[in-house]
Design an enzyme around this catalytic site. Structure first.
Site, PDB file in Angstrom:
ATOM      1  CD  GLU A   1     -18.771  31.318  58.351  1.00  0.00           C
ATOM      2  OE1 GLU A   1     -17.940  32.104  57.900  1.00  0.00           O
ATOM      3  OE2 GLU A   1     -20.001  31.556  58.356  1.00  0.00           O
TER       4      GLU A   1
ATOM      5  N   GLY B   1     -22.887  28.924  58.453  1.00  0.00           N
ATOM      6  CA  GLY B   1     -22.531  29.486  59.750  1.00  0.00           C
ATOM      7  C   GLY B   1     -22.339  28.420  60.814  1.00  0.00           C
TER       8      GLY B   1
ATOM      9  CB  ALA C   1     -28.144  31.831  57.987  1.00  0.00           C
TER      10      ALA C   1
ATOM     11  CD  GLU D   1     -21.593  30.021  53.872  1.00  0.00           C
ATOM     12  OE1 GLU D   1     -21.625  30.011  55.110  1.00  0.00           O
ATOM     13  OE2 GLU D   1     -20.925  29.194  53.207  1.00  0.00           O
TER      14      GLU D   1
END
Length: 714
Positions: A118, A115, A76, A138
């Site tokens: 992801e 992310g 992120a 995370e």
């Protein structure tokens, strides 16, 4: 990584963080958002737009997503932390990638974390090249993978492997990712563009179908998956010490097993938002930024570090050997000095024992140990340090002994060599004043075991040169330590504050609490150990020596609890003697309560004329934390610590303060400084000398400010 000239030209415009161009039938989508290709809003928009373009363009038959620079996507964008969310949200981007009717390939080099992974999981195929690092870290910020990571990962690689990845936050390499099934192929070279385009062409030639991760079948063996989830839940409940995002990750994987993908994503989103709004997440984010901020020092602005290529360590005891291992692990040669051959042999044996332990655990090969030990030499003569760039003294904690060592260093070391002391408490200005080169003397306070503990207090005496301070911070980086700049006082930041909250705990024992209740209350708060377990681990004789050293300067009106002295007089120093505050059965690392200690405590209460009363766990914590916070405020007020965040990092990395609470000063802000000051003033009714409010705490409350307001960047 090699990008071809066309792609490099495209990536040269940082104002366009996602570009795309047609390479034959493959739409090459390049993310270029320096320095780490973080998933800021413009990157998310660019990725969604690229997929829309691919869907609408008949010439595109496949999509290849790559990162420019050194990473795929490192996670992120931390600049968006705490700000209102901007559309599109990452889950929507991932769903859009996965819904593409044309195959999407993610080609991973460098970091694909959080992310970033992801995004890769939402693609239909994944390639990694050697050196790639994949992970879902995370949990380290009190969060969970919130863009489908908790749903796609277990469907792709199974519940057990997915839970291990998410609960540990660890990074894995390309080969391990391939073994788990997280990626489909590991490239032969690190040329990510060439490897990615070649794989895309293969997929097209084979008419490879769109293959959505949400449909993967690694959870098909329900019984095995449920067993893995149950085991992870039990283990996490035992180890999480009050941190709740790990158990929410387990809940998400349970949803992946029990529910449809869409329903699982709804569970994930709900639990992600709960984590996002929690004080725990705020504490972990504070810790994340504070750790980075403390690594800057004002001296580094005006001075460059001196070159450090050879290091000397004086003393081969537990601490000296640990420091030697830390330096050897950084790739530097070490010369160890001891007073005689037998001591030198013991010092070398201490070093070897560390590496033998790693070999026994399968974490090191014997030949690697041999290569490291080839850089370790020893001598009983200080003359062996004549060419050392830096010498770290780690001898007995007594001023005369240390000054004698520094006299020898002053005699033999070359001009410009950095002379460092590892003292925990002593006056480094006095050590520096004893040599002809005070400008070269600095404190490097390592924490035991020095090769493992990450905190390094860099103690800055009054006459030290700025470039020596800069050198200490540069050394910390090489040693992979977290440095905190501290001023000179008895105990510096950490041990000075420790002495005060430990005294508060001693007062509570004499007033009626038991050491075992205090330890449990502190563990329940999130510490790995309570204060009396720590005393037994470190050795009660260490604190006893400090108390005796301070006896002459102790205020005769100050309350002094003698319980620990009674134990030390009996030779009960903790684990190393088989008993301290706790009893240790032969070889045991975990102690049991000792009825004789409780008898000694009762006798000491009678001697002091104290009628014992009961304490709740909540009251124990209020007093324990108020003492810590108040002395932390004094340390900032006196400029021993530059800012409150320096105190926080000291306690997070050196004293086991629960990371999700952010450190004592951040914790004080969450409780409210008005509340903390009110507690101190209430406790002062019993003992106004000990419970004297810090002038800084009083000032902040009067101004309606908090500690965070003082955490300015350097």
């Amino acid at each position: 990584m090699a990008l071809d000239p066309a792609a490099s030209a495209l990536s040269a415009a940082p104002t366009v963080p996602v570009t795309h161009e047609l390479r034959g039938k493959v739409l090459l989508v390049t993310i270029d958002n320096p320095p780490v290709n973080a998933l800021g809003v413009d990157v998310r928009r660019g990725l969604a737009a690229a997929i829309e373009h691919a869907e609408a363009n008949a010439a595109v038959q496949a999509v290849l997503i790559v990162g420019a620079g050194r990473n795929f996507i490192a996670g992120a964008d931390i600049r968006e932390f705490g700000k209102p969310p901007q559309s599109p949200a990452l889950p929507d981007v991932c769903n859009r990638i996965e819904a593409s009717h044309k195959p999407v390939l993610a080609a991973i080099h460098g970091a694909a974390l959080g992310g970033g992974l992801e995004i890769a999981l939402a693609a239909h195929y994944r390639l990694a090249v050697p050196g790639a690092k994949l992970g879902l870290p995370e949990v380290q910020l009190g969060l969970l993978p919130g863009a489908g990571g908790t749903q796609r990962t277990p469907r792709l690689i199974g519940a057990e492997a997915a839970l291990s990845l998410m609960l540990s936050g660890k990074h894995i390499g390309a080969q391990e990712a391939l073994k788990l099934g997280l990626v489909d192929r590991v490239g032969a070279s690190d040329d990510i563009l060439a490897e990615g385009l070649a794989y895309a062409q293969e997929l097209l030639a084979a008419h490879a179908p769109v293959r959505r991760t949400r449909d993967a079948q690694a959870l098909a063996e329900r019984a095995a998956a449920q067993a893995a989830i149950d085991a992870a839940r039990a283990d996490t409940a035992k180890k999480s010490r009050g941190l709740f995002s790990p158990l929410k990750i387990v809940d998400c994987v349970q949803a992946a097993l029990d529910q449809s993908f869409e329903e699982g994503q709804r569970v994930e989103r709900k639990l992600f938002l709960e984590c996002l709004e929690s004080p725990q997440r705020a504490g972990l984010v504070h810790a994340f930024f504070a750790e980075r901020e403390v690594q800057k020092t004002p001296e580094a602005k005006s001075a460059k570090p001196r070159a450090i290529e050879t290091v000397g360590v004086v003393g081969g005891g537990t601490m000296g050997a640990g420091i030697a291992v830390a330096v050897l692990d950084a790739g530097l040669p070490v010369t160890m000095i001891e007073r005689d051959d037998a001591s030198l042999a013991r010092g070398r044996a201490h070093v070897e024992k560390v590496y033998d332990g790693l070999i026994a655990k399968g974490r090191m090969k014997p030949e690697a140990k041999d290569a490291i030990l080839a850089r370790l030499s020893g001598s009983t003569s200080y003359d062996a340090l004549a060419s050392a760039d830096l010498v770290i003294e780690a001898v007995f904690e007594e001023m005369g002994v240390k000054q004698a060592v520094f006299a020898e260093l002053d005699r033999v070391c070359k001009p410009g060599a950095v002379l460092a002391t590892n003292t925990s408490y002593l006056d480094i200005d006095a050590i520096a004043a004893s040599v002809k080169r005070p400008q070269d003397v600095i404190g490097l306070h390592f924490f035991s075991p020095a090769n493992i503990m990450k905190l390094l207090e860099v103690v800055v005496p009054s006459q030290v040169s700025a470039d020596v301070v800069a050198t200490a911070f540069e050394l910390a980086k090489k040693l992979r330590k977290v440095p905190v700049r501290a001023g000179v006082c008895d105990g510096f930041i950490g041990n000075r504050v420790l002495a005060v909250y430990r005294t508060a705990a001693d007062h509570m024992i004499e007033d009626g609490a038991s050491p075992y209740q205090i330890d449990k209350a502190v563990r329940d708060f999130g510490y790995p150990m309570g204060p009396y377990q720590v005393v037994d681990l470190a050795g009660g004789d260490i604190g006893w020596a400090t108390r005796k050293r301070r006896a002459a300067t102790r205020d005769p009106k100050a309350r002094y609890v003698q319980i620990a002295d009674r134990l030390c007089e009996r030779g009960w120093f903790g684990q190393k003697t088989g008993r301290g505050f706790y009893l240790y059965a032969q070889g045991a690392r975990v102690g049991t309560p000792d009825p004789e200690v409780e008898s000694i405590i009762r006798a000491e209460r009678e001697r002091a004329g104290i009628e014992p009363r009961s304490f709740s766990d909540e009251e124990i914590l209020r007093r324990y934390m108020a003492a810590m916070i108040n002395e932390g405020a004094n340390v900032v007020h006196e400029k021993i610590a530059l800012r409150p965040l320096d105190v926080d990092v000291t306690f997070l990395y050196g004293y086991g303060f629960p990371r999700h609470r952010g450190g004592p000063m951040h914790y004080a802000d969450t409780v409210g400084l008005v509340t903390v000051l009110a507690d101190i003033r209430e406790f002062a009714k019993e003992d106004p000398l000990f419970w004297k409010p810090s002038p800084l705490l009083v000032e902040l409350v009067e101004r309606g400010a908090n500690f965070a307001s003082l955490n300015t960047a350097i």
